[in-house]
Each structure stands twice: as structure tokens, then as C-alpha cells.
Design a protein around this motif. Structure first.
Motif, PDB file in Angstrom:
ATOM      1  N   HIS A  81       0.851  -1.183   0.000  1.00 61.74           N
ATOM      2  CA  HIS A  81       0.000   0.000   0.000  1.00 61.74           C
ATOM      3  C   HIS A  81       0.894   1.243   0.000  1.00 61.74           C
ATOM      4  CE1 HIS A  81      -3.726  -2.136   0.597  1.00 61.74           C
ATOM      5  NE2 HIS A  81      -3.111  -2.906   1.475  1.00 61.74           N
ATOM      6  N   ASN A  82       0.310   2.382  -0.364  1.00 58.63           N
ATOM      7  CA  ASN A  82       1.083   3.624  -0.464  1.00 58.63           C
ATOM      8  C   ASN A  82       1.789   3.974   0.841  1.00 58.63           C
ATOM      9  OD1 ASN A  82       0.184   3.772  -3.060  1.00 58.63           O
ATOM     10  ND2 ASN A  82      -1.255   5.430  -2.697  1.00 58.63           N
ATOM     11  N   GLU A  83       1.090   3.808   1.972  1.00 58.51           N
ATOM     12  CA  GLU A  83       1.694   4.142   3.260  1.00 58.51           C
ATOM     13  C   GLU A  83       2.898   3.248   3.544  1.00 58.51           C
ATOM     14  OE1 GLU A  83       0.540   4.640   7.972  1.00 58.51           O
ATOM     15  OE2 GLU A  83      -0.990   3.981   6.558  1.00 58.51           O
ATOM     16  N   ALA A  84       2.784   1.960   3.236  1.00 63.43           N
ATOM     17  CA  ALA A  84       3.897   1.035   3.446  1.00 63.43           C
ATOM     18  C   ALA A  84       5.075   1.396   2.544  1.00 63.43           C
ATOM     19  CB  ALA A  84       3.457  -0.398   3.189  1.00 63.43           C
ATOM     20  N   ARG A  85       4.787   1.815   1.318  1.00 67.74           N
ATOM     21  CA  ARG A  85       5.854   2.225   0.397  1.00 67.74           C
ATOM     22  C   ARG A  85       6.618   3.420   0.961  1.00 67.74           C
ATOM     23  NH1 ARG A  85       5.269   1.499  -5.398  1.00 67.74           N
ATOM     24  NH2 ARG A  85       4.128  -0.406  -5.777  1.00 67.74           N
ATOM     25  N   GLU A  86       5.859   4.399   1.462  1.00 71.15           N
ATOM     26  CA  GLU A  86       6.492   5.598   2.020  1.00 71.15           C
ATOM     27  C   GLU A  86       7.332   5.244   3.249  1.00 71.15           C
ATOM     28  OE1 GLU A  86       6.620   8.588   0.712  1.00 71.15           O
ATOM     29  OE2 GLU A  86       5.160   8.264  -0.887  1.00 71.15           O
ATOM     30  N   LEU A  87       6.802   4.374   4.122  1.00 69.74           N
ATOM     31  CA  LEU A  87       7.553   3.958   5.303  1.00 69.74           C
ATOM     32  C   LEU A  87       8.800   3.170   4.923  1.00 69.74           C
ATOM     33  CD1 LEU A  87       4.605   2.923   7.626  1.00 69.74           C
ATOM     34  CD2 LEU A  87       6.086   4.929   7.871  1.00 69.74           C
ATOM     35  N   LEU A  88       8.687   2.336   3.904  1.00 71.37           N
ATOM     36  CA  LEU A  88       9.836   1.582   3.409  1.00 71.37           C
ATOM     37  C   LEU A  88      10.943   2.538   2.973  1.00 71.37           C
ATOM     38  CD1 LEU A  88       9.762  -1.445   1.024  1.00 71.37           C
ATOM     39  CD2 LEU A  88      11.184   0.513   0.503  1.00 71.37           C
ATOM     40  N   VAL A  89      10.582   3.535   2.184  1.00 77.18           N
ATOM     41  CA  VAL A  89      11.573   4.496   1.688  1.00 77.18           C
ATOM     42  C   VAL A  89      12.171   5.296   2.842  1.00 77.18           C
ATOM     43  CG1 VAL A  89      11.931   6.541   0.249  1.00 77.18           C
ATOM     44  CG2 VAL A  89      10.588   4.631  -0.629  1.00 77.18           C
ATOM     45  N   LYS A 144      19.012  -4.566   2.453  1.00 77.67           N
ATOM     46  CA  LYS A 144      18.751  -5.972   2.775  1.00 77.67           C
ATOM     47  C   LYS A 144      17.810  -6.096   3.977  1.00 77.67           C
ATOM     48  CE  LYS A 144      21.094 -10.348   3.665  1.00 77.67           C
ATOM     49  NZ  LYS A 144      22.400 -11.005   3.830  1.00 77.67           N
ATOM     50  N   GLY A 145      18.064  -5.325   5.026  1.00 77.28           N
ATOM     51  CA  GLY A 145      17.228  -5.356   6.216  1.00 77.28           C
ATOM     52  C   GLY A 145      15.821  -4.837   5.960  1.00 77.28           C
ATOM     53  N   ILE A 146      15.717  -3.752   5.198  1.00 78.01           N
ATOM     54  CA  ILE A 146      14.414  -3.182   4.872  1.00 78.01           C
ATOM     55  C   ILE A 146      13.629  -4.160   3.998  1.00 78.01           C
ATOM     56  CG2 ILE A 146      13.232  -1.303   3.650  1.00 78.01           C
ATOM     57  CD1 ILE A 146      14.456  -0.415   6.308  1.00 78.01           C
ATOM     58  N   ALA A 147      14.303  -4.768   3.029  1.00 76.80           N
ATOM     59  CA  ALA A 147      13.644  -5.736   2.152  1.00 76.80           C
ATOM     60  C   ALA A 147      13.095  -6.908   2.963  1.00 76.80           C
ATOM     61  CB  ALA A 147      14.626  -6.234   1.093  1.00 76.80           C
ATOM     62  N   LYS A 148      13.864  -7.381   3.905  1.00 81.11           N
ATOM     63  CA  LYS A 148      13.416  -8.494   4.741  1.00 81.11           C
ATOM     64  C   LYS A 148      12.227  -8.083   5.603  1.00 81.11           C
ATOM     65  CE  LYS A 148      15.100 -11.983   7.946  1.00 81.11           C
ATOM     66  NZ  LYS A 148      16.249 -12.490   8.689  1.00 81.11           N
ATOM     67  N   ALA A 149      12.261  -6.884   6.169  1.00 81.66           N
ATOM     68  CA  ALA A 149      11.182  -6.405   7.035  1.00 81.66           C
ATOM     69  C   ALA A 149       9.860  -6.253   6.281  1.00 81.66           C
ATOM     70  CB  ALA A 149      11.574  -5.075   7.668  1.00 81.66           C
ATOM     71  N   TYR A 150       9.919  -5.863   5.000  1.00 87.91           N
ATOM     72  CA  TYR A 150       8.710  -5.637   4.212  1.00 87.91           C
ATOM     73  C   TYR A 150       8.399  -6.785   3.252  1.00 87.91           C
ATOM     74  CZ  TYR A 150       8.308  -0.883   5.947  1.00 87.91           C
ATOM     75  OH  TYR A 150       8.138   0.216   6.754  1.00 87.91           O
TER      76      TYR A 150
END
Length: 69
Positions: A3-11, A21-27
């Protein structure tokens, strides 16, 4: 699909840590997706999905193509 909110939080997480690597694993996404969304945010100001129009994809499903049949 995120979702858009998750994308923004990921970035935001990636920009703060630079740990793709850590962010990719978390999401549960690939490192490539993390880098792609960060670059999209840099270029467009948003990590929201970019939808392509039929015109940009060269699809024959455009209304103008249907009218000529």
C-alpha cells in the motif's frame, strides 16, 4: 503489492539506515524493490505506484484503436 503508506515507510526506513537488505526483509520485498522505490521517490517525490496508460504501453486496447475497426 504494498500500500502507499507502506511504500512511504519503506523508503523512509531505507533513507534513514541505507540497509536495503534489512528493509527488504522487514517488508518481504526484494532489495531491488527497495532501491527502485527510493529512486522513484527521489525522481517524482512519491513512492506511490506509477500506472502506465495504454498509450505509453502501445496497447491496441486504446479507444482510438477500437473506433477504427
Amino acid at each position: 503489492m504494498l500500500h502507499n503508506e507502506a511504500r512511504e515507510l519503506l523508503v523512509q526506513g531505507y533513507e534513514a539506515t541505507h540497509d536495503a537488505k534489512g528493509i527488504a526483509k522487514a517488508y518481504s520485498v526484494s532489495k531491488w524493490m527497495v532501491h527502485r522505490l527510493a529512486e522513484q521517490k527521489r525522481k517524482t517525490g512519491s513512492a506511490a505506484p506509477c500506472w502506465r496508460s495504454a498509450k505509453s504501453t502501445g496497447s491496441a486496447d486504446r479507444p482510438s484503436a477500437l473506433l477504427t475497426e
